[in-house]
Design a protein around this motif. Structure first.
Motif, PDB file in Angstrom:
ATOM      1  N   ALA A 153       0.987  -1.431  -0.033  1.00  0.00           N
ATOM      2  CA  ALA A 153       0.055   0.016   0.155  1.00  0.00           C
ATOM      3  C   ALA A 153       0.864   1.191  -0.031  1.00  0.00           C
ATOM      4  N   LYS A 154       2.160   1.234   0.445  1.00  0.00           N
ATOM      5  CA  LYS A 154       2.995   2.523   0.702  1.00  0.00           C
ATOM      6  C   LYS A 154       4.133   2.244  -0.459  1.00  0.00           C
ATOM      7  N   TYR A 197      -3.628   1.045   6.716  1.00  0.00           N
ATOM      8  CA  TYR A 197      -4.148   1.121   5.326  1.00  0.00           C
ATOM      9  C   TYR A 197      -5.521   0.937   5.138  1.00  0.00           C
ATOM     10  N   ASP A 198      -6.147   1.590   4.062  1.00  0.00           N
ATOM     11  CA  ASP A 198      -7.624   1.256   3.516  1.00  0.00           C
ATOM     12  C   ASP A 198      -7.465   0.612   2.203  1.00  0.00           C
ATOM     13  N   GLN A 221      -9.843   0.238   0.077  1.00  0.00           N
ATOM     14  CA  GLN A 221     -10.581   1.126  -0.977  1.00  0.00           C
ATOM     15  C   GLN A 221      -9.507   2.217  -1.643  1.00  0.00           C
ATOM     16  N   ARG A 222      -8.837   2.815  -0.358  1.00  0.00           N
ATOM     17  CA  ARG A 222      -8.098   4.250  -0.658  1.00  0.00           C
ATOM     18  C   ARG A 222      -6.713   3.900  -1.473  1.00  0.00           C
ATOM     19  N   ASP A 223      -5.871   2.805  -0.801  1.00  0.00           N
ATOM     20  CA  ASP A 223      -4.728   2.592  -0.870  1.00  0.00           C
ATOM     21  C   ASP A 223      -4.360   1.633  -2.101  1.00  0.00           C
ATOM     22  N   LYS A 264      -2.436   2.162  -5.095  1.00  0.00           N
ATOM     23  CA  LYS A 264      -3.240   3.133  -5.608  1.00  0.00           C
ATOM     24  C   LYS A 264      -2.379   4.069  -6.520  1.00  0.00           C
ATOM     25  N   ARG A 308     -15.553  -6.179  -1.225  1.00  0.00           N
ATOM     26  CA  ARG A 308     -16.490  -5.302  -0.468  1.00  0.00           C
ATOM     27  C   ARG A 308     -17.573  -6.348   0.348  1.00  0.00           C
TER      28      ARG A 308
END
Length: 325
Positions: A83-84, A112-113, A115-117, A260, A307
């Protein structure tokens, strides 16, 4: 005021230059080895599936793919790393239900999220879990196991690869469906959890078919039921949970994700590469032997699965009263 304007212009130009460089690199992707993070221990179902898919993808993409196991916190550590990571397509995640749909509901401090990451590329596989017991457990069917657990409330236990992984949650789902309380004992990975079961340190465990095949056939473990819609071709005499009187399904699913911000051209290249890799006759033959079902989805369909699974496990976690210790 002029200084501020110049700074804004400079920052904008730098940002555009970085974006242009990223897009240019994406056009010829991949030009160097790709790292795939398997956020689980070596020898477990995630690792086995990841390495097989990565090998097939490497042959299609014409580039080396290095699988790196990052163990810990039910997949959280490896998932956070991806994610990062830079969104250039050279660090990918081989994701599964634990870090994508369970941990975020279980641990309020998840760093982390999903959906976002992360960007889903495609789901690649699915396989049912099998309910296993040590041969010393006097139960040869699910109903006998449930009766035994009810006669010994709180004294029987089951192992898993860690709190929040799929095979842990399968045990909690079983507790709820059967109305029993079999105590969870977490280990650092599915492989040591299975070793503990074979040693008689715990009574039962859920696992995928691939790593347990030889142990079932040798009699070191006893299988009671399979969690899919239908019986497994490798064990035609093994009933499903529904046939055993419990109407629920449980199994593992796996897919590839990127950080992302990865260029759409890279997403497309990876999806096309994975579609070709999953059509490989060699991979199909291997997965048939391991009772792994090949699944190909669009990025949106994979996102929808994550989801849906997240909502399911949120309910199980609440019902079971689980929390990170």
């Amino acid at each position: 005021m002029k200084l501020v304007s110049k700074l804004v212009l400079l920052v904008t130009c730098v940002g555009l230059a970085q974006l242009a460089a990223l897009q240019a690199a994406a056009q010829s992707y991949p030009t160097k080895p790709i790292r795939v993070i398997a956020p689980s221990g070596a020898g477990g179902p995630v690792d086995i599936t990841c390495r097989a898919v990565s090998q097939a993808l490497s042959e299609v993409m014409g580039q080396q793919i290095v699988v790196e196991n990052r163990v810990g916190a039910a997949g959280l550590i490896g998932t956070e790393l991806v994610a990062k990571a830079p969104p250039d397509g050279y660090t990918l995640l081989f994701g599964f239900s634990g870090p994508l749909a369970i941990v975020p509901n279980l641990n309020p401090n998840t760093p982390y999220d999903v959906q976002r990451d992360l960007v889903p590329i495609t789901q690649v596989a699915a396989q049912p879990y099998v309910l296993l017991v040590h041969p010393s457990v006097p139960a040869k069917s699910v109903k006998e196991l449930v009766a035994l657990a009810k006669s010994r409330p709180g004294t029987m236990n089951f192992s898993s690869g860690g709190t929040g992984v799929g095979i842990h949650m399968a045990g909690e789902l079983f507790n709820i469906a059967a109305g029993v309380k079999i105590v969870h004992v977490p280990y650092k990975g599915a492989a040591p959890a299975m070793t503990a079961l074979m040693a008689g340190e715990v009574d039962m465990m859920f696992n995928t078919i691939a790593p347990v095949l030889p142990h079932i056939r040798s009699g070191k473990l006893r299988a009671l039921a399979v969690g899919g819609d239908k019986r497994a071709a490798l064990f035609p005499d093994l009933p499903t949970f529904k046939e055993s009187g419990y109407d629920f399904k449980t199994g593992g699913w796996y897919g590839v994700l990127a950080p992302k911000g990865v260029p759409q051209s890279v997403v497309t290249a990876l999806q096309n590469g994975l579609i070709k890799a999953l059509a490989s006759p060699e991979l199909k033959k291997l997965f048939e032997k391991l009772a792994i079902e090949i699944v190909v989805t669009s990025p949106q369909e994979f996102a929808d699965l994550i989801r849906t699974e997240s909502a399911l496990w949120a309910k199980v976690i609440k019902t079971a009263g689980l929390q990170v210790k």
